[in-house]
Structures are given as structure tokens and as C-alpha cells.
Enzyme design. Structure first.
Site, mmCIF file in Angstrom:
data_model
loop_
_atom_site.group_PDB
_atom_site.id
_atom_site.type_symbol
_atom_site.label_atom_id
_atom_site.label_comp_id
_atom_site.label_asym_id
_atom_site.label_seq_id
_atom_site.Cartn_x
_atom_site.Cartn_y
_atom_site.Cartn_z
ATOM 1 N N GLN A 51 49.505 44.368 35.643
ATOM 2 C CA GLN A 51 50.191 44.675 36.695
ATOM 3 C C GLN A 51 51.525 44.965 36.466
ATOM 4 O O GLN A 51 52.417 45.594 37.018
ATOM 5 C CB GLN A 51 49.776 44.148 38.045
ATOM 6 N N CYS A 99 45.257 46.406 46.468
ATOM 7 C CA CYS A 99 45.987 45.979 45.296
ATOM 8 C C CYS A 99 47.220 46.523 45.262
ATOM 9 O O CYS A 99 47.510 47.622 45.580
ATOM 10 C CB CYS A 99 44.806 46.688 44.218
ATOM 11 N N LEU A 100 48.123 45.659 44.727
ATOM 12 C CA LEU A 100 49.447 46.103 44.566
ATOM 13 C C LEU A 100 49.712 47.130 43.579
ATOM 14 O O LEU A 100 50.489 48.088 43.613
ATOM 15 C CB LEU A 100 50.403 45.100 44.100
ATOM 16 N N HIS A 141 39.363 39.238 41.947
ATOM 17 C CA HIS A 141 40.131 40.295 41.922
ATOM 18 C C HIS A 141 41.095 40.266 40.873
ATOM 19 O O HIS A 141 41.100 41.370 40.154
ATOM 20 C CB HIS A 141 40.823 40.643 43.300
ATOM 21 N N GLU A 142 41.598 39.270 40.860
ATOM 22 C CA GLU A 142 42.771 39.249 39.516
ATOM 23 C C GLU A 142 42.061 39.043 38.222
ATOM 24 O O GLU A 142 42.563 39.683 37.402
ATOM 25 C CB GLU A 142 43.692 37.991 39.720
ATOM 26 N N HIS A 145 41.327 42.331 36.691
ATOM 27 C CA HIS A 145 42.549 43.097 35.972
ATOM 28 C C HIS A 145 42.505 42.825 34.573
ATOM 29 O O HIS A 145 43.098 43.494 33.895
ATOM 30 C CB HIS A 145 43.813 42.654 36.564
HETATM 31 ZN ZN ZN Z 1 44.949 43.751 42.259
#
Ligand code: ZN
Length: 185
Positions: A51, A99-100, A141-142, A145
């Protein structure tokens, strides 16, 4: 230093990230510090290296920000390097996620309630333990990624259809976020 948040549509978010050797990875502590600063500024609870544009298997979680409501998470600021999910509970739960890297979209996602995980922590110690509740949710969630996956991939075809135009607009830089972003604008 605040790092720019890579937004949906940036290719690095769809790459399978590479494991690192934390003992030799250049400026790892500085990267971790910058990621925590970036996460705090964007008011999130988790941030994965892809991210911020780095395809490496590492993420951070800050649950201290919710410790007013959940005192057990007081001081919870952790780093997870080369994480693995070894086992998942059959029991699942659904919770709204955001999510950012996907600003403005929140959807309910179903995930295993508990996961047995293995990772290298911020002190470069190998850890293996069962996670449950919100911690398990954020970890999963992470973790996604690092495999080039995002929470919207978990949605039903119907829900995906409903947010499709927003996601397409996002890939063209049409979205709003209150933090520094890297997008096609
Ligand atoms: Zn995320």
C-alpha cells in the site's frame, strides 16, 4: 515521514509480494516508523507494504487507536514480517471493512473467526499463535494485500456490481481521501 498511499488501480497492489530477510533488508526500522506515521495520519488500523508501493511481505497493525473502546488493545502497535496463515477456524463472521487503498467504500466481508498465524515480529522474533476477534480480522485483511488481494475480491457478484463504477472511477483518479495518495491523476 508520511508515505503516499497507493490507490486501487496501482499495479503494485495486485502483485504477489516477496518475502524479505529482516536482518539485511535496508532501512527496515525506518520503513516501519514511516509506515506507523502514515497509518496514524490516515486514521487506519492496518497498513501493508504494497500500500506504500513496496511489494514485500510485511504489514503493521495499530489497534491502540481503538483502545478507548477496547482496553485490551492498549499499546498494540505491531509489525508482522513474512506472515503465514497455518490454520483457519471453520467458524466465520462478517464485519464491515474498509481499506486505505480503496477510499470511500465499506462492505461486509466474511472471514474465518480465528486463525493460527506465524510471523517475525518487530524484535525479529519468530511468533506462532492463534488470533481471534478484531485482531484476526485485521491480520487477514492485511495478509491479503501481500498476495495481491483486496477486500472487494471477497464480495458477492452482486455487491461487486454495485461498486464497480466507483472502482473504475478510482483507477482513473476520481475519489477523495484526506491523506497523501499515489493514483492516476
Ligand atoms: Zn487494505
Amino acid at each position: 515521514m508520511i508515505l503516499p498511499m497507493y490507490i486501487f488501480g496501482q499495479p503494485v497492489l495486485r502483485k504477489v509480494a516477496e518475502a524479505i530477510d529482516p536482518a539485511t533488508y535496508p532501512n527496515l526500522q525506518e520503513l516501519i516508523t514511516n509506515m506507523f506515521e502514515t497509518l496514524k495520519r490516515s486514521e487506519g488500523v492496518g497498513l501493508a507494504a504494497p500500500q506504500v508501493g513496496l511489494p514485500i511481505r510485511m504489514f503493521i497493525i495499530d489497534l491502540d487507536v481503538i483502545s478507548e473502546d477496547e482496553p485490551a488493545y492498549k499499546g498494540y502497535l505491531h509489525t508482522f514480517i513474512n506472515p503465514e496463515i497455518l490454520e483457519e477456524s471453520e467458524e466465520t463472521s462478517s464485519m464491515e471493512e474498509g481499506c486505505l487503498s480503496i477510499p470511500g467504500i465499506h462492505e461486509s466481508v466474511k472471514r474465518p473467526e480465528e486463525v493460527l498465524v506465524k510471523y517475525i515480529d518487530e524484535n525479529l522474533q519468530q511468533q506462532e499463535r492463534w488470533l481471534t476477534g478484531f485482531e484476526a480480522r485485521v491480520f487477514q485483511h492485511e495478509f491479503d494485500h501481500l498476495d495481491g488481494k483486496m477486500f472487494v475480491d471477497h464480495l458477492s457478484a452482486f455487491r461487486k456490481q454495485l461498486i464497480k463504477s466507483k472502482l473504475i472511477a478510482m483507477t482513473k483518479g476520481k475519489f477523495s481521501a484526506s491523506y497523501k495518495c499515489k493514483a492516476n491523476r
